[in-house]
Structures are given as structure tokens and as C-alpha cells.
Design a protein around this motif. Structure first.
Motif, PDB file in Angstrom:
ATOM      1  N   SER A  48       0.834  -1.205   0.000  1.00  0.00           N
ATOM      2  CA  SER A  48       0.000   0.000   0.000  1.00  0.00           C
ATOM      3  C   SER A  48       0.865   1.251   0.000  1.00  0.00           C
ATOM      4  N   ASP A  49       1.914   1.228   0.801  1.00  0.00           N
ATOM      5  CA  ASP A  49       2.813   2.380   0.864  1.00  0.00           C
ATOM      6  C   ASP A  49       3.471   2.637  -0.487  1.00  0.00           C
ATOM      7  N   VAL A  50       3.885   1.571  -1.150  1.00  0.00           N
ATOM      8  CA  VAL A  50       4.521   1.734  -2.463  1.00  0.00           C
ATOM      9  C   VAL A  50       3.542   2.349  -3.450  1.00  0.00           C
ATOM     10  N   TYR A  51       2.317   1.838  -3.483  1.00  0.00           N
ATOM     11  CA  TYR A  51       1.331   2.369  -4.427  1.00  0.00           C
ATOM     12  C   TYR A  51       0.961   3.813  -4.097  1.00  0.00           C
ATOM     13  N   LEU A  52       0.900   4.154  -2.828  1.00  0.00           N
ATOM     14  CA  LEU A  52       0.636   5.546  -2.459  1.00  0.00           C
ATOM     15  C   LEU A  52       1.792   6.449  -2.880  1.00  0.00           C
ATOM     16  N   GLN A  53       3.023   5.951  -2.755  1.00  0.00           N
ATOM     17  CA  GLN A  53       4.183   6.728  -3.197  1.00  0.00           C
ATOM     18  C   GLN A  53       4.158   6.922  -4.708  1.00  0.00           C
ATOM     19  N   VAL A  54       3.796   5.883  -5.420  1.00  0.00           N
ATOM     20  CA  VAL A  54       3.710   5.981  -6.879  1.00  0.00           C
ATOM     21  C   VAL A  54       2.624   6.970  -7.273  1.00  0.00           C
ATOM     22  N   GLN A  55       1.481   6.894  -6.606  1.00  0.00           N
ATOM     23  CA  GLN A  55       0.376   7.797  -6.912  1.00  0.00           C
ATOM     24  C   GLN A  55       0.781   9.254  -6.680  1.00  0.00           C
ATOM     25  N   ALA A  56       1.599   9.513  -5.683  1.00  0.00           N
ATOM     26  CA  ALA A  56       2.020  10.877  -5.371  1.00  0.00           C
ATOM     27  C   ALA A  56       3.207  11.330  -6.225  1.00  0.00           C
ATOM     28  N   SER A  57       3.803  10.425  -6.988  1.00  0.00           N
ATOM     29  CA  SER A  57       5.003  10.765  -7.762  1.00  0.00           C
ATOM     30  C   SER A  57       4.673  11.710  -8.916  1.00  0.00           C
ATOM     31  N   ARG A 127      -4.535   6.592 -30.414  1.00  0.00           N
ATOM     32  CA  ARG A 127      -3.340   7.282 -30.914  1.00  0.00           C
ATOM     33  C   ARG A 127      -2.711   8.146 -29.822  1.00  0.00           C
ATOM     34  N   HIS A 128      -3.561   8.872 -29.104  1.00  0.00           N
ATOM     35  CA  HIS A 128      -3.067   9.725 -28.017  1.00  0.00           C
ATOM     36  C   HIS A 128      -2.411   8.873 -26.931  1.00  0.00           C
ATOM     37  N   ALA A 129      -3.058   7.780 -26.569  1.00  0.00           N
ATOM     38  CA  ALA A 129      -2.515   6.913 -25.519  1.00  0.00           C
ATOM     39  C   ALA A 129      -1.163   6.347 -25.929  1.00  0.00           C
ATOM     40  N   SER A 130      -1.047   5.882 -27.160  1.00  0.00           N
ATOM     41  CA  SER A 130       0.221   5.273 -27.581  1.00  0.00           C
ATOM     42  C   SER A 130       1.332   6.312 -27.709  1.00  0.00           C
ATOM     43  N   ARG A 131       0.996   7.535 -28.058  1.00  0.00           N
ATOM     44  CA  ARG A 131       2.024   8.570 -28.239  1.00  0.00           C
ATOM     45  C   ARG A 131       2.363   9.328 -26.961  1.00  0.00           C
ATOM     46  N   LYS A 132       1.395   9.507 -26.077  1.00  0.00           N
ATOM     47  CA  LYS A 132       1.597  10.404 -24.941  1.00  0.00           C
ATOM     48  C   LYS A 132       1.665   9.723 -23.575  1.00  0.00           C
ATOM     49  N   ARG A 133       1.095   8.488 -23.457  1.00  0.00           N
ATOM     50  CA  ARG A 133       0.999   7.912 -22.113  1.00  0.00           C
ATOM     51  C   ARG A 133       1.553   6.508 -21.972  1.00  0.00           C
ATOM     52  N   ASP A 134       1.461   5.694 -22.987  1.00  0.00           N
ATOM     53  CA  ASP A 134       1.806   4.279 -22.832  1.00  0.00           C
ATOM     54  C   ASP A 134       3.241   4.053 -22.383  1.00  0.00           C
ATOM     55  N   ARG A 135       4.193   4.729 -22.999  1.00  0.00           N
ATOM     56  CA  ARG A 135       5.595   4.515 -22.641  1.00  0.00           C
ATOM     57  C   ARG A 135       5.835   4.934 -21.188  1.00  0.00           C
ATOM     58  N   ALA A 136       5.311   6.115 -20.807  1.00  0.00           N
ATOM     59  CA  ALA A 136       5.507   6.588 -19.427  1.00  0.00           C
ATOM     60  C   ALA A 136       4.825   5.653 -18.429  1.00  0.00           C
ATOM     61  N   ALA A 137       3.636   5.156 -18.773  1.00  0.00           N
ATOM     62  CA  ALA A 137       2.926   4.244 -17.871  1.00  0.00           C
ATOM     63  C   ALA A 137       3.670   2.917 -17.744  1.00  0.00           C
ATOM     64  N   LEU A 138       4.226   2.428 -18.834  1.00  0.00           N
ATOM     65  CA  LEU A 138       4.983   1.186 -18.780  1.00  0.00           C
ATOM     66  C   LEU A 138       6.246   1.362 -17.945  1.00  0.00           C
ATOM     67  N   ASP A 139       6.939   2.478 -18.141  1.00  0.00           N
ATOM     68  CA  ASP A 139       8.129   2.739 -17.326  1.00  0.00           C
ATOM     69  C   ASP A 139       7.786   2.811 -15.849  1.00  0.00           C
ATOM     70  N   LEU A 140       6.693   3.478 -15.530  1.00  0.00           N
ATOM     71  CA  LEU A 140       6.259   3.587 -14.136  1.00  0.00           C
ATOM     72  C   LEU A 140       5.887   2.217 -13.576  1.00  0.00           C
ATOM     73  N   ARG A 141       5.263   1.412 -14.401  1.00  0.00           N
ATOM     74  CA  ARG A 141       4.898   0.057 -13.970  1.00  0.00           C
ATOM     75  C   ARG A 141       6.148  -0.745 -13.636  1.00  0.00           C
ATOM     76  N   TRP A 142       7.170  -0.681 -14.489  1.00  0.00           N
ATOM     77  CA  TRP A 142       8.402  -1.425 -14.228  1.00  0.00           C
ATOM     78  C   TRP A 142       9.082  -0.907 -12.970  1.00  0.00           C
ATOM     79  N   ASP A 143       9.097   0.406 -12.800  1.00  0.00           N
ATOM     80  CA  ASP A 143       9.695   0.979 -11.591  1.00  0.00           C
ATOM     81  C   ASP A 143       8.963   0.498 -10.339  1.00  0.00           C
ATOM     82  N   THR A 144       7.643   0.444 -10.419  1.00  0.00           N
ATOM     83  CA  THR A 144       6.842  -0.012  -9.291  1.00  0.00           C
ATOM     84  C   THR A 144       7.141  -1.476  -8.985  1.00  0.00           C
ATOM     85  N   GLN A 145       7.230  -2.304 -10.020  1.00  0.00           N
ATOM     86  CA  GLN A 145       7.529  -3.716  -9.816  1.00  0.00           C
ATOM     87  C   GLN A 145       8.919  -3.916  -9.208  1.00  0.00           C
ATOM     88  N   GLU A 146       9.854  -3.078  -9.597  1.00  0.00           N
ATOM     89  CA  GLU A 146      11.206  -3.170  -9.046  1.00  0.00           C
ATOM     90  C   GLU A 146      11.211  -2.887  -7.542  1.00  0.00           C
TER      91      GLU A 146
END
Length: 149
Positions: A48-57, A127-146
Motif C-alpha cells: 500500500s505504501d509503495v502504491y501511495l508513493q507511486v500515486q504521489a510521484s 493514438r493519443h494513448a500510444s504517443r503520450k501515455r503508454d511509454r511513461a505508464a509502462l516505465d512507471l509500472r516497471w519501476d513499481t515492480q522493481e
């Protein structure tokens, strides 16, 4: 008491056999053959703490801002477009009944344009999601998993 056996007892179906008790679930092996055992996952509070930290990032907030910057204006625009169609259909019958070609009138063209605009909005969103959000969301997901390793 299972639901099916409860029904049999309540409604008394002639000749019916009560449901057998459910079998116990099979034991889950600690790891697949040939794989190392997965380390113990963090406790619920740590997760929970990790997800709250991610949400506030700032990274997460940027992804949300990009999402809102597209979705809210596009939703308002599409709603206005739909309401224009409904209002024109009820208040401007002369305009909507005007024939364009044969039996094809303005109302029919307007209705088909509603379908076309739905597909256009879907394409623009993807198109907007793939150009503006997907890469950043995937990076954030990997960081969270780490953080859980």
C-alpha cells in the motif's frame, strides 16, 4: 449447504440427487519445476505504501494530467455533438428532413456522422494513448515492480 442442495430441499424435486460436496482445492506448488522459489512478497502495508508513493510521484501525476487533458475536452466535445443531433432532431425538423439525395436526408447523414465520429474518437484516443501515455505508464509500472523485489 450449497445453493443447489438448498434448492432441492426447499422445492423438493422428485428423483433428484442432492449435490455432492465440493472437492478440496489442490495444493499449489511453491515454484514450477526448474524455477527458483519466488521470494516472499511484501506485506499488505508495504504494498500500500509503495502504491501511495507511486500515486504521489510526479511521473504518475504527469500521466494522469495527459489523460485528463485529452479525455475531458473530448468527452465534452462529443457530448455537445450528440446533443446537437438530438436537439436538431426535435427542434429543427425542417432542416433535418431536408433531402440531400433521393430519400437520404440531413437527419440520416447526421446519424451516420455520429457513428463515424465515435470511431474517430476511439482512434484518436488510441493514438493519443500510444504517443503520450503508454511509454511513461509502462516505465512507471516497471519501476513499481522493481520496488517489490
Amino acid at each position: 449447504m450449497t445453493t443447489s442442495s438448498h434448492r432441492l430441499r426447499t422445492f423438493g424435486t422428485a428423483g433428484a440427487v442432492p449435490a455432492a460436496p465440493a472437492a478440496a482445492p489442490a495444493a499449489v506448488p511453491a515454484a514450477r519445476p526448474g524455477e527458483a522459489e519466488v521470494p516472499h512478497e511484501p506485506a499488505g502495508d508495504v504494498r500500500s505504501d509503495v502504491y501511495l508513493q507511486v500515486q504521489a510521484s510526479p511521473e504518475f501525476q504527469e500521466i494522469r494530467r495527459r489523460y485528463r487533458d485529452f479525455v475531458f475536452p473530448m468527452s465534452a466535445l462529443f457530448l455537445a455533438w450528440y446533443l446537437a443531433y438530438v436537439l436538431a432532431s426535435t427542434m429543427a425538423r425542417g432542416l433535418m428532413g431536408h433531402r440531400i439525395v433521393g430519400e437520404f436526408n440531413v437527419a440520416f447523414a447526421f446519424g451516420l456522422a455520429q457513428f463515424a465520429s465515435t470511431f474517430a474518437v476511439t482512434w484518436l484516443y488510441a493514438r493519443h494513448a500510444s504517443r503520450k501515455r503508454d511509454r511513461a505508464a509502462l516505465d512507471l509500472r516497471w519501476d513499481t515492480q522493481e520496488r517489490f523485489r
